[in-house]
Write an enzyme that holds these catalytic residues in place. Structure first.
Site, mmCIF file in Angstrom:
data_model
loop_
_atom_site.group_PDB
_atom_site.id
_atom_site.type_symbol
_atom_site.label_atom_id
_atom_site.label_comp_id
_atom_site.label_asym_id
_atom_site.label_seq_id
_atom_site.Cartn_x
_atom_site.Cartn_y
_atom_site.Cartn_z
ATOM 1 N N LYS A 1 0.838 -1.200 0.000
ATOM 2 C CA LYS A 1 0.000 0.000 0.000
ATOM 3 C C LYS A 1 0.874 1.251 0.000
ATOM 4 O O LYS A 1 2.080 1.181 0.285
ATOM 5 C CB LYS A 1 -0.912 -0.012 1.234
ATOM 6 C CG LYS A 1 -0.176 0.137 2.552
ATOM 7 C CD LYS A 1 -1.113 -0.059 3.737
ATOM 8 C CE LYS A 1 -0.344 0.057 5.036
ATOM 9 N NZ LYS A 1 -1.132 -0.382 6.203
ATOM 10 N N TYR B 1 17.362 30.177 6.011
ATOM 11 C CA TYR B 1 16.283 31.044 6.479
ATOM 12 C C TYR B 1 16.471 31.437 7.940
ATOM 13 O O TYR B 1 16.778 30.583 8.773
ATOM 14 C CB TYR B 1 14.922 30.352 6.330
ATOM 15 C CG TYR B 1 14.392 30.355 4.919
ATOM 16 C CD1 TYR B 1 14.023 31.548 4.295
ATOM 17 C CD2 TYR B 1 14.255 29.169 4.208
ATOM 18 C CE1 TYR B 1 13.526 31.544 2.992
ATOM 19 C CE2 TYR B 1 13.757 29.156 2.908
ATOM 20 C CZ TYR B 1 13.399 30.355 2.304
ATOM 21 O OH TYR B 1 12.908 30.356 1.032
#
Ligand SMILES: *Cc1c(COP(=O)(O)O)cnc(C)c1O
Length: 401
Positions: free
Chosen positions: A37, A291
């Site tokens: 899955k 950042y």
């Protein structure tokens, strides 16, 4: 065509070896459904499902009807079980692609039977894996509410109850108490199914994932199945990809079952995640990196820019607190991880240059970074680390490890 250098390598041979190893642990009482899955836990359904089938898996488990159709395209001869539910309007696709639904409510069963009728099949032709809610309170029907559900499998129904299924929610807990209660509930459900005197007795009892297979519960499950004249099916996912789940506290103090410890040594991680150094620069002491300048260069530093960021699945929480491998050595991630890029401090590693391969998850030389290292640093579990590796990261099959 050359692509942005951020990719995972999938060792299909390791996946095949893992399946054979797990099946040998389970044999002869138990057969395995290979859980593929969520794009095979990020390992590529297109590569992993055929590898499992080559290794002997007759059953594949997928999340959805869509994934089932994709699995059918690459595995024409496999039984494909949709474990995450069939949603309204999807039943015709189940029939068209020869999928097998996990179902537990009347709407699903009625839609599935209607789709079967459309295709003109005979009674009992559409196999169903009936999920019992034995205590997880997620999918499934409670044993006490089976009455109407079982009426849909009566004489003349196009549906056939092929497997009775449940999912264990605490099979990684040392005590086994929750699993014991769940198996009691499963036993209750089987009593009710017996009382319903269906046209045919189901073939399979489908219970338990990697932790049940590698822990101590597999034998108990097989005993329960035998008592009810059912064959046992277990459904490993994570172990197929070479990772043995960790057990909860009591098992961590060296109390793990010997079989689990042995299995951990035999399983082979299937996935290696890599990128390359894009460029190298030298910055002066005090330079701000990334950042908000969360890292200030402590000295004159050499920095390597990488083509991997949080949009690829590298958890943003790893900035300033994790290392990756370059030239066989660990180099710290400095500053915040950006969407598409991140920065390594390579001051201590001589010779790093643009084009060097960087291992994000996996081995390089004698060093390695495990999926547990990632999970621990990000405060999550291996399953999430794997499934968050983004769709733009190319999946490439490699023959050996
Ligand atoms: C995901 C899943 C599995 C496999 O779980 P692992 O812990 O990865 O082995 C088995 N059964 C069901 C129903 C699942 O949803």
């Amino acid at each position: 065509m050359p692509t942005r250098p951020c990719w995972v390598e999938i060792s299909t041979r390791s996946l095949e070896d893992n399946y054979r190893f797990l099946q040998s642990l389970a044999a002869p009482s138990t057969e395995l459904m290979a859980i593929v899955k969520a794009n095979a836990y990020g390992h590529s359904l297109g590569l992993s499902a055929p590898a499992a089938a080559r290794a002997g898996a007759r059953w594949l488990g997928v999340t959805s009807v869509e994934e089932g159709a994709a699995a059918r395209a690459v595995c024409p001869g496999s039984r494909i079980v949709v474990i995450g539910g069939v949603f309204p309007g999807q039943s015709p696709m189940v029939v068209e692609h020869g999928l097998t639904a996990v179902a537990w409510d009347l709407r699903q069963l009625d839609e599935l039977e209607a789709a079967a009728r459309e295709s003109g099949v005979s009674p009992g032709a559409l196999p169903i894996h009936l999920e019992i809610d034995t205590g997880m309170s997620r999918q499934g029907v409670a044993p006490g509410e089976l009455g109407l559900i079982l009426s849909r499998f009566g004489a003349g129904s196009l549906l056939r109850l092929e497997a009775v299924m449940t999912h264990l929610y605490a099979s990684d807990e040392a005590s086994g108490a929750a699993t014991g209660r769940q198996l009691q509930q499963l036993n209750e459900a089987l009593k009710r199914i017996e009382q319903a005197t269906l046209p045919s007795w189901p073939g399979w009892l489908s219970v338990g994932a990697s932790a049940a297979l590698l822990g101590t519960e597999a034998a108990t499950i097989a005993d329960l199945a035998r008592r009810w004249r059912l064959k046992t099916m277990l459904r490993p996912g994570l172990a197929l990809y070479g990772i043995a789940p960790r057990f909860c506290p009591a098992f961590e103090s060296g109390q793990e079952p010997p079989a689990l410890v042995a299995a951990r040594a035999d399983l082979k991680p299937v996935l290696t995640w890599k990128t390359r150094v894009v460029s190298v620069r030298t910055v002066p002491a005090g330079a701000e990196i990334g950042y908000n300048g969360t890292f200030l260069a402590t000295e004159r530093m050499r920095l390597a820019l990488l083509a991997v960021g949080y949009a690829d699945g590298l958890d943003r929480r790893l900035g300033n607190r994790f290392s990756l491998l370059v030239r066989g050595e660990r180099a710290p991630l400095v500053g915040r991880i950006s969407m598409d890029q991140s920065v390594l401090d390579v001051t201590e590693i001589p010779g790093v240059e643009a084009g060097d391969e960087v291992v994000i998850l996996g081995s390089q030389g004698t060093e390695s970074i495990s999926v547990f290292d990632h999970a621990d640093a990000a405060g999550t579990i291996p399953w999430e680390v794997f499934t968050r590796i983004g769709p733009r990261v190319a999946r490439i099959a490699v023959k050996s490890r």
